[in-house]
Design a protein around this motif. Structure first.
Motif, PDB file in Angstrom:
ATOM      1  N   GLU A   3       0.883  -1.287   0.270  1.00 33.89           N
ATOM      2  CA  GLU A   3      -0.136   0.175   0.076  1.00 33.89           C
ATOM      3  C   GLU A   3       0.451   0.879  -0.453  1.00 33.89           C
ATOM      4  OE1 GLU A   3      -3.991  -0.799  -0.121  1.00 33.89           O
ATOM      5  OE2 GLU A   3      -2.689  -1.329  -1.187  1.00 33.89           O
ATOM      6  N   VAL A   4       1.901   0.648   0.293  1.00 31.84           N
ATOM      7  CA  VAL A   4       2.967   2.543   0.880  1.00 31.84           C
ATOM      8  C   VAL A   4       3.633   2.853  -1.112  1.00 31.84           C
ATOM      9  CG1 VAL A   4       4.695   3.465   1.574  1.00 31.84           C
ATOM     10  CG2 VAL A   4       3.116   2.694   3.347  1.00 31.84           C
ATOM     11  N   LEU A   5       4.231   1.784  -1.063  1.00 34.35           N
ATOM     12  CA  LEU A   5       4.652   1.647  -2.900  1.00 34.35           C
ATOM     13  C   LEU A   5       4.065   1.927  -3.149  1.00 34.35           C
ATOM     14  CD1 LEU A   5       8.345  -0.225  -1.732  1.00 34.35           C
ATOM     15  CD2 LEU A   5       7.429   1.675  -1.393  1.00 34.35           C
ATOM     16  N   ILE A   6       2.558   1.490  -3.348  1.00 35.40           N
ATOM     17  CA  ILE A   6       1.934   1.947  -4.513  1.00 35.40           C
ATOM     18  C   ILE A   6       1.575   2.973  -4.920  1.00 35.40           C
ATOM     19  CG2 ILE A   6      -0.967   1.663  -5.335  1.00 35.40           C
ATOM     20  CD1 ILE A   6       0.966  -0.872  -6.510  1.00 35.40           C
ATOM     21  N   ALA A   7       0.939   4.504  -3.692  1.00 38.13           N
ATOM     22  CA  ALA A   7       0.623   5.131  -3.353  1.00 38.13           C
ATOM     23  C   ALA A   7       1.960   6.400  -3.377  1.00 38.13           C
ATOM     24  CB  ALA A   7       0.404   5.454  -1.598  1.00 38.13           C
ATOM     25  N   SER A   8       2.962   5.827  -3.320  1.00 36.72           N
ATOM     26  CA  SER A   8       4.458   6.183  -3.443  1.00 36.72           C
ATOM     27  C   SER A   8       4.199   6.465  -5.155  1.00 36.72           C
ATOM     28  CB  SER A   8       5.689   5.914  -3.571  1.00 36.72           C
ATOM     29  OG  SER A   8       5.226   6.327  -2.488  1.00 36.72           O
ATOM     30  N   VAL A   9       3.598   5.320  -5.935  1.00 38.26           N
ATOM     31  CA  VAL A   9       3.594   5.681  -7.215  1.00 38.26           C
ATOM     32  C   VAL A   9       2.962   6.808  -7.881  1.00 38.26           C
ATOM     33  CG1 VAL A   9       3.722   4.411  -9.524  1.00 38.26           C
ATOM     34  CG2 VAL A   9       4.686   3.344  -8.149  1.00 38.26           C
ATOM     35  N   TYR A  10       1.418   7.015  -7.378  1.00 38.42           N
ATOM     36  CA  TYR A  10       0.753   7.922  -7.686  1.00 38.42           C
ATOM     37  C   TYR A  10       0.482   9.068  -7.740  1.00 38.42           C
ATOM     38  CZ  TYR A  10      -1.338   3.628 -10.163  1.00 38.42           C
ATOM     39  OH  TYR A  10      -1.623   2.286 -10.789  1.00 38.42           O
ATOM     40  N   THR A  11       1.547   9.217  -6.508  1.00 38.12           N
ATOM     41  CA  THR A  11       1.993  10.828  -5.595  1.00 38.12           C
ATOM     42  C   THR A  11       3.068  11.305  -6.648  1.00 38.12           C
ATOM     43  OG1 THR A  11       1.714   9.827  -3.799  1.00 38.12           O
ATOM     44  CG2 THR A  11       2.783  11.871  -4.070  1.00 38.12           C
ATOM     45  N   GLY A  12       3.274   9.921  -7.054  1.00 38.70           N
ATOM     46  CA  GLY A  12       4.471  10.583  -8.138  1.00 38.70           C
ATOM     47  C   GLY A  12       3.802  11.088  -9.715  1.00 38.70           C
ATOM     48  N   ILE A  13       2.480  10.197  -9.895  1.00 39.37           N
ATOM     49  CA  ILE A  13       2.158  11.287 -11.080  1.00 39.37           C
ATOM     50  C   ILE A  13       1.556  12.058 -10.957  1.00 39.37           C
ATOM     51  CG2 ILE A  13       0.557  10.337 -11.957  1.00 39.37           C
ATOM     52  CD1 ILE A  13       0.838   7.510 -12.321  1.00 39.37           C
ATOM     53  N   ALA A  14       1.062  12.316  -9.255  1.00 37.68           N
ATOM     54  CA  ALA A  14       0.334  13.477  -9.393  1.00 37.68           C
ATOM     55  C   ALA A  14       1.434  15.016  -9.669  1.00 37.68           C
ATOM     56  CB  ALA A  14      -0.777  14.149  -7.739  1.00 37.68           C
ATOM     57  N   ARG A  15       2.624  14.791  -8.573  1.00 36.30           N
ATOM     58  CA  ARG A  15       3.706  15.324  -8.852  1.00 36.30           C
ATOM     59  C   ARG A  15       3.884  16.238 -10.251  1.00 36.30           C
ATOM     60  NH1 ARG A  15       7.301  18.877  -5.863  1.00 36.30           N
ATOM     61  NH2 ARG A  15       8.120  20.291  -7.244  1.00 36.30           N
ATOM     62  N   ALA A  30      -4.255  19.849  -3.037  1.00 34.83           N
ATOM     63  CA  ALA A  30      -5.042  17.743  -2.552  1.00 34.83           C
ATOM     64  C   ALA A  30      -3.642  17.269  -2.786  1.00 34.83           C
ATOM     65  CB  ALA A  30      -5.399  17.478  -3.479  1.00 34.83           C
ATOM     66  N   TYR A  31      -2.069  17.973  -3.499  1.00 34.44           N
ATOM     67  CA  TYR A  31      -1.074  16.798  -3.597  1.00 34.44           C
ATOM     68  C   TYR A  31      -0.569  16.546  -2.624  1.00 34.44           C
ATOM     69  CZ  TYR A  31       3.742  16.004  -4.225  1.00 34.44           C
ATOM     70  OH  TYR A  31       4.965  15.471  -3.942  1.00 34.44           O
ATOM     71  N   ASP A  32       0.068  18.225  -1.471  1.00 38.11           N
ATOM     72  CA  ASP A  32       0.345  18.509  -0.317  1.00 38.11           C
ATOM     73  C   ASP A  32       0.527  18.093   1.157  1.00 38.11           C
ATOM     74  OD1 ASP A  32       2.291  20.883  -1.823  1.00 38.11           O
ATOM     75  OD2 ASP A  32       0.989  22.108  -0.716  1.00 38.11           O
ATOM     76  N   ALA A  33      -0.427  16.990   0.609  1.00 32.77           N
ATOM     77  CA  ALA A  33      -1.059  16.154   1.114  1.00 32.77           C
ATOM     78  C   ALA A  33      -0.531  14.778   1.612  1.00 32.77           C
ATOM     79  CB  ALA A  33      -3.066  15.786   1.676  1.00 32.77           C
ATOM     80  N   LEU A  34      -0.248  14.491   0.476  1.00 28.97           N
ATOM     81  CA  LEU A  34       0.014  13.269   0.033  1.00 28.97           C
ATOM     82  C   LEU A  34       1.595  12.519   0.509  1.00 28.97           C
ATOM     83  CD1 LEU A  34      -1.164  12.426  -3.614  1.00 28.97           C
ATOM     84  CD2 LEU A  34      -2.316  11.831  -1.065  1.00 28.97           C
ATOM     85  N   PRO A  35       2.474  13.545   0.176  1.00 30.54           N
ATOM     86  CA  PRO A  35       4.098  12.581   1.174  1.00 30.54           C
ATOM     87  C   PRO A  35       3.896  12.978   2.456  1.00 30.54           C
ATOM     88  CG  PRO A  35       3.994  13.624  -1.276  1.00 30.54           C
ATOM     89  CD  PRO A  35       2.767  14.274  -0.555  1.00 30.54           C
ATOM     90  N   ALA A  44      -4.212   8.712  -2.555  1.00 29.95           N
ATOM     91  CA  ALA A  44      -3.110   8.371  -3.284  1.00 29.95           C
ATOM     92  C   ALA A  44      -4.064   8.649  -4.399  1.00 29.95           C
ATOM     93  CB  ALA A  44      -2.323   7.927  -2.917  1.00 29.95           C
ATOM     94  N   VAL A  45      -4.121   7.305  -4.837  1.00 26.53           N
ATOM     95  CA  VAL A  45      -4.943   7.107  -5.882  1.00 26.53           C
ATOM     96  C   VAL A  45      -5.791   8.134  -6.631  1.00 26.53           C
ATOM     97  CG1 VAL A  45      -6.516   5.520  -7.788  1.00 26.53           C
ATOM     98  CG2 VAL A  45      -3.919   4.942  -6.494  1.00 26.53           C
ATOM     99  N   THR A  46      -7.237   8.617  -5.910  1.00 26.73           N
ATOM    100  CA  THR A  46      -7.949   9.101  -6.194  1.00 26.73           C
ATOM    101  C   THR A  46      -7.314  10.271  -6.507  1.00 26.73           C
ATOM    102  OG1 THR A  46      -8.711   9.594  -3.852  1.00 26.73           O
ATOM    103  CG2 THR A  46      -9.676   7.422  -5.633  1.00 26.73           C
ATOM    104  N   THR A  47      -6.826  11.113  -5.566  1.00 23.98           N
ATOM    105  CA  THR A  47      -6.044  12.382  -5.877  1.00 23.98           C
ATOM    106  C   THR A  47      -5.093  12.565  -7.145  1.00 23.98           C
ATOM    107  OG1 THR A  47      -5.710  12.595  -3.555  1.00 23.98           O
ATOM    108  CG2 THR A  47      -4.896  14.069  -4.693  1.00 23.98           C
ATOM    109  N   ALA A  48      -4.928  11.391  -7.139  1.00 22.29           N
ATOM    110  CA  ALA A  48      -3.724  11.276  -8.295  1.00 22.29           C
ATOM    111  C   ALA A  48      -4.404  11.440  -9.557  1.00 22.29           C
ATOM    112  CB  ALA A  48      -2.816  10.674  -8.369  1.00 22.29           C
ATOM    113  N   LYS A  49      -5.337  10.919 -10.363  1.00 23.52           N
ATOM    114  CA  LYS A  49      -6.416  10.675 -11.056  1.00 23.52           C
ATOM    115  C   LYS A  49      -6.700  12.880 -10.750  1.00 23.52           C
ATOM    116  CE  LYS A  49     -10.185   9.038 -13.818  1.00 23.52           C
ATOM    117  NZ  LYS A  49     -11.151  10.384 -13.741  1.00 23.52           N
TER     118      LYS A  49
END
Length: 389
Positions: free
Chosen positions: A242-254, A292-297, A328-333
């Motif tokens: 869960e943590v590393l999947i969230a990380s990938v989609y957080t990177g997409i958002a960034r 929205a992005y700033d809450a993820l990292p 992370a996924v919904t925010t990135a989308k």
């Protein structure tokens, strides 16, 4: 804390970004990316220094995965599956459980570990399996079934998987084990060339058929009862995933946010003559994306630290982990959607990077925990289980 720029410098990321468009267009595996990541020791980031690795903590690797995903999301997602197994082995080792010591040693020696858990229609995921696991006389297991979304299909050397040993029927067990790639040469593993998807094309997460594929005794790592239970291996798999999947989609958002900012500075309104970066509607849109992005990292960092240091969140752990992945996924989308509106019609063309990010980010909803499972888990954490009627 390791400097991400030192491990993934900008020139390396730019090469990955250029190749990402080619792999997406041609539906090919990023072998060159993997070679470069191997050369810089990326496959052993989570392996302790005493075992020949970099000895990084989960939070440091999560940050690196965010950075890698800004350049090549599919490459980041593919290598994620290997990193998950090394992270699981590291978490267990930190708690005095050496069942997966061979994973840490193998990663340091260049082995590539893939994830063979997903099965079509199996929404139990870790808590059940449609793959049959048959015990052999020597203590090994023969697995028969079909695994889907087997990322790293062209290159893995060890496939971590699970299956159901029904035994006599009175005491079934989920068996976790690792299959060597040699089982493919023996005809007991068949990998379909069937990966032709909307997004995340470079992961080449092909379907894997198991026909009595044998995991030797030394690679059978756990027998657990089906259903939710607190086994440390199951928790480690769920938490690192869960943590590393969230990380990938957080990177997409960034990356989408950065592209939107660049577009706002480059575009000028024909109607007003002003730059889009001065337009109040565009400014509000980008500010909303950034909020929205700033809450993820920070949340990923906090949960990673808690996992590394053994903080006990008790029954809330699963809801916290499912929640950060879902968020992370919904925010990135949402951020990618907004970035495309800032960029305008040019982002609708397949050659545009935002178009690729739009397709890649959709894959996030299919990784466990899916939206239904995440909400069910969080509801149970806050409201308790549903009352039987």
């Amino acid at each position: 804390m390791t400097d991400p720029e030192a491990i993934l410098p900008s020139d390396l990321l730019e090469r990955f970004r250029e190749r990402a468009a080619v792999h997406d267009r041609e539906n090919t595996f990023p072998s060159d990316d993997l070679d470069e990541l191997r050369r810089i020791g990326y496959l052993s980031l989570l392996v302790p220094t005493s075992s020949g690795g970099a000895g990084l903590r989960l939070g440091e690797v999560a940050l690196l995965q965010q950075r890698l995903a800004t350049a090549a999301p599919a490459t980041a997602l593919a290598i994620n599956m290997h990193l998950i197994w090394t992270g699981v082995a590291r978490q267990l080792a930190d708690r005095g459980i050496d069942d997966l010591a061979f994973v840490l040693e193998g990663a340091a020696a260049g082995e590539i570990f893939a994830f063979g858990i997903s099965e079509a229609g199996n929404d139990l995921v870790l808590f059940g399996s449609d793959t049959a696991a048959e015990r052999r006389a020597d203590g090994g297991y023969a697995f028969t079934g079909t695994k889907i979304f087997t990322t790293l299909s062209p290159v893995w050397t060890q496939l971590g998987l699970h299956g159901l040993d029904s035994g006599s029927g009175d005491d079934p067990k989920i068996v976790y084990a690792f299959l060597p790639r040699s089982e493919e040469a023996a005809g007991r593993v068949s990998i379909r060339d069937d990966w032709n998807t909307l997004g995340m094309r470079a992961t080449q997460s092909r379907t894997t058929e198991l026909h009595g594929a044998v995991a030797p005794p030394g690679r059978v790592v756990r027998h657990v009862a089906p259903g939710p239970q607190p086994d440390p291996l199951v928790f480690a798999i769920f938490s690192i995933f869960e943590v590393l999947i969230a990380s990938v989609y957080t990177g997409i958002a960034r990356r989408a946010l950065d592209l939107a900012v660049a577009c706002a500075h480059q575009r000028t309104s024909k109607k007003t003559g002003a730059q889009y970066s001065d337009d109040p509607d565009i400014r509000w849109r980008i500010a909303d994306m950034a909020i929205a992005y700033d809450a993820l990292p920070p949340q990923i960092a906090a949960l990673s630290e808690d996992l590394d240091t053994g903080v006990d969140h008790g029954s809330r752990w699963f809801s916290l982990l499912a929640g950060v992945k879902h968020r992370a996924v919904t925010t990135a989308k949402r951020v990618v959607d907004e970035a495309m509106l800032v960029a305008g019609g040019s982002s609708f063309f397949a050659r545009n990077e935002l178009s690729r990010l739009y397709r890649d980010v959709i894959a996030g909803q299919f990784h466990p925990s899916d939206p239904e499972s995440a909400h069910s888990t969080v509801a149970s954490a806050w409201l308790g289980p549903v009352t039987p009627r």
